[in-house]
Scaffold this motif. Structure first.
Motif, PDB file in Angstrom:
ATOM      1  N   LEU A 150     -12.279  10.747  16.489  1.00  7.11           N
ATOM      2  CA  LEU A 150     -10.899  10.969  16.276  1.00  7.11           C
ATOM      3  C   LEU A 150     -10.618   9.953  15.206  1.00  7.11           C
ATOM      4  N   LEU A 151      -9.906  10.364  14.142  1.00  7.04           N
ATOM      5  CA  LEU A 151      -9.348   9.001  13.064  1.00  7.04           C
ATOM      6  C   LEU A 151      -7.795   9.057  13.314  1.00  7.04           C
ATOM      7  N   ALA A 152      -7.443   7.868  14.050  1.00  7.20           N
ATOM      8  CA  ALA A 152      -5.961   7.754  13.882  1.00  7.20           C
ATOM      9  C   ALA A 152      -5.536   6.781  13.106  1.00  7.20           C
ATOM     10  N   ASP A 153      -5.231   7.417  11.901  1.00  7.34           N
ATOM     11  CA  ASP A 153      -4.885   7.064  10.601  1.00  7.34           C
ATOM     12  C   ASP A 153      -3.545   6.142  10.576  1.00  7.34           C
ATOM     13  N   GLU A 154      -3.354   4.869  10.292  1.00  5.77           N
ATOM     14  CA  GLU A 154      -2.250   3.992  10.449  1.00  5.77           C
ATOM     15  C   GLU A 154      -1.562   3.926  11.800  1.00  5.77           C
ATOM     16  N   ILE A 155      -2.472   3.835  12.727  1.00  6.36           N
ATOM     17  CA  ILE A 155      -1.769   4.016  14.319  1.00  6.36           C
ATOM     18  C   ILE A 155      -0.544   3.263  14.451  1.00  6.36           C
ATOM     19  N   ASN A 156      -0.529   2.138  13.635  1.00  8.46           N
ATOM     20  CA  ASN A 156       0.681   1.092  13.985  1.00  8.46           C
ATOM     21  C   ASN A 156       1.954   1.853  13.403  1.00  8.46           C
ATOM     22  N   ARG A 157       1.964   3.026  12.670  1.00  8.54           N
ATOM     23  CA  ARG A 157       3.209   3.533  12.298  1.00  8.54           C
ATOM     24  C   ARG A 157       4.019   4.473  13.363  1.00  8.54           C
ATOM     25  N   ALA A 158       3.240   4.782  14.379  1.00  6.87           N
ATOM     26  CA  ALA A 158       3.979   5.783  15.624  1.00  6.87           C
ATOM     27  C   ALA A 158       4.573   4.492  16.428  1.00  6.87           C
ATOM     28  N   GLU A 198       1.585  -4.059   4.689  1.00  9.10           N
ATOM     29  CA  GLU A 198       2.820  -3.455   4.813  1.00  9.10           C
ATOM     30  C   GLU A 198       3.567  -3.139   6.172  1.00  9.10           C
ATOM     31  N   MET A 199       4.299  -4.037   6.476  1.00  7.37           N
ATOM     32  CA  MET A 199       4.696  -4.099   8.060  1.00  7.37           C
ATOM     33  C   MET A 199       6.087  -3.292   8.227  1.00  7.37           C
ATOM     34  N   GLU A 200       6.811  -2.932   7.165  1.00  9.25           N
ATOM     35  CA  GLU A 200       7.987  -2.127   7.392  1.00  9.25           C
ATOM     36  C   GLU A 200       7.856  -0.950   7.696  1.00  9.25           C
ATOM     37  N   GLY A 201       8.449  -0.500   8.954  1.00  4.55           N
ATOM     38  CA  GLY A 201       8.379   0.705   9.760  1.00  4.55           C
ATOM     39  C   GLY A 201       7.214   0.787  10.871  1.00  4.55           C
ATOM     40  N   THR A 202       6.601  -0.225  11.037  1.00  7.77           N
ATOM     41  CA  THR A 202       5.391  -0.169  11.785  1.00  7.77           C
ATOM     42  C   THR A 202       5.710  -0.775  13.344  1.00  7.77           C
ATOM     43  N   TYR A 203       4.853  -0.685  14.248  1.00  6.23           N
ATOM     44  CA  TYR A 203       5.050  -1.081  15.690  1.00  6.23           C
ATOM     45  C   TYR A 203       3.618  -1.944  15.939  1.00  6.23           C
TER      46      TYR A 203
END
Length: 363
Positions: A150-158, A198-203
């Motif tokens: 499973l590729l969880a792409d840019e996981i910190n955006r959810a 790029e941390m804007e909009g990330t968790y």
């Protein structure tokens, strides 16, 4: 509705794919029969050579499309052989997604990709129960997590709520929905990517989830010669029938064989003195003056499993101190939290681990 404890008659999971069985993998693999007996007998030299040879083949195949990153490919294969998951944190365009895709292709494994976004819901990951009007009952529709890689792409955006949908899957290889439990296919590996710039909009990933990743790595930029080869390959013509470069990757093994290897590697011998060494290393990270959160007991388990896989990839049936030292940085650095004073002076988790290795004797 079938649960994890009541497998279907044909041995398949919700995806309809037969789960791997080390006792009968259909490949002629010696690891299949070696893992089937569930004994504590040492692995045979033939099995160890087979595991090491297959690992080299997979790394070589990945390296045909991920230029100049043999170390990253080797680490990804090592994590796979432990039954673990890997977090790849790096800037865009360094080959994070290509690494995950080529790994799955070299294994001949099923793969799914989830593009994590702020509006992604937990049900999009795990699946959900849908009411079937014709049958008059709810039917479970598996989500993207029902795969082998499973590729969880840019996981910190959810959102953290959606990120936590992976916790049970990563730790227990199962998913619980509406009171029912569904087993995931074997092998199962999450390759998650994150952009640390790029941390804007990330968790930020919750600590409980970071601790479930066996290893963390960065890809880094390739050397000039490797980057030139990559540019030529990816800007050149695509063979007929292929959509992208990764389509040219050949399967060098199969999921059933890998599942057998994962079980077999658990039987690599680790002497009690080395287990105690791992415990003392973990304690030293918790007591280090620059650390406010050290390695957890799960981190110790992951370190030992990674050391066993590292030994098996070298065709050895026993763990040496060098195996622990070789894997401790990728396995532990993402779990450590440094004090504000240490961070202000530019200290890193790798610096703490170097201190710990220098201060803690093997025996």
């Amino acid at each position: 509705m079938r649960t994890a404890d009541t497998p279907a008659p044909d041995g398949t999971g919700p995806t309809g794919r037969r789960r791997a069985n080390g006792a009968s993998d259909g490949t002629g693999s010696t690891a299949g029969s070696d893992a089937a007996g569930a004994s504590d007998a040492p692995l045979s030299p033939a099995t160890l050579e087979e595991i090491a040879g297959t690992a080299r083949d997979v790394v070589d195949e990945i390296s045909t499309v991920v230029e100049g990153k043999a170390d990253a490919a080797s680490l990804a294969v090592m994590v796979l052989l432990t039954g673990g998951h890997v977090l790849v944190e790096d800037v865009p365009g360094t080959g994070k997604t290509m690494l995950a895709k080529s790994l799955a292709a070299a294994l001949g494994a099923d793969r799914h990709r989830i593009q994590f976004t702020p509006d992604l819901l937990p049900g999009d990951v795990t699946g959900a129960s849908i009411f079937d009007q014709a049958a008059g009952r709810f039917e479970f529709r598996p989500g993207a997590v029902f795969t082998q890689v499973l590729l969880a792409d840019e996981i910190n955006r959810a959102s953290p709520k959606t990120q936590s949908a992976l916790l049970e899957a990563m730790e227990e290889r199962q998913v619980s929905v509406d009171g029912q439990t569904y087993a995931l296919p074997e092998p199962f590996m999450v390759v998650a990517t994150a952009n640390p710039v790029e941390m804007e909009g990330t968790y930020r990933l919750p600590e409980a989830q970071r601790d479930r990743f066996l290893a963390q790595m960065t890809m880094g930029y390739p050397v000039a010669s490797a980057e030139a080869r990559m540019l030529s390959a990816q800007a050149g013509p695509v063979p007929d029938g292929d959509r992208e470069l990764v389509d040219s990757v050949r399967a060098r093994t199969d999921p059933a064989t890998i599942a057998a290897y994962v079980r077999a590697i658990r039987r690599v011998h680790a002497a009690p003195a080395l287990v105690e060494y791992a415990v003392r290393l973990a304690a030293a990270t918790r007591e280090h003056p620059r650390s406010v959160l050290g390695a957890s007991p799960r981190a110790g388990v992951h370190l030992l499993r990674a050391a066993k896989a590292h030994a098996a990839m070298g065709a050895r049936g026993f763990v040496e101190p060098g195996d622990l030292r070789a894997v401790i940085s990728p396995v532990w650095r993402h779990r450590l939290h440094l004090s504000p004073g240490a961070l202000s002076r530019g200290a890193t988790a790798d610096d703490v681990l170097e201190d710990v290795l220098a201060q803690v004797p093997v025996a």
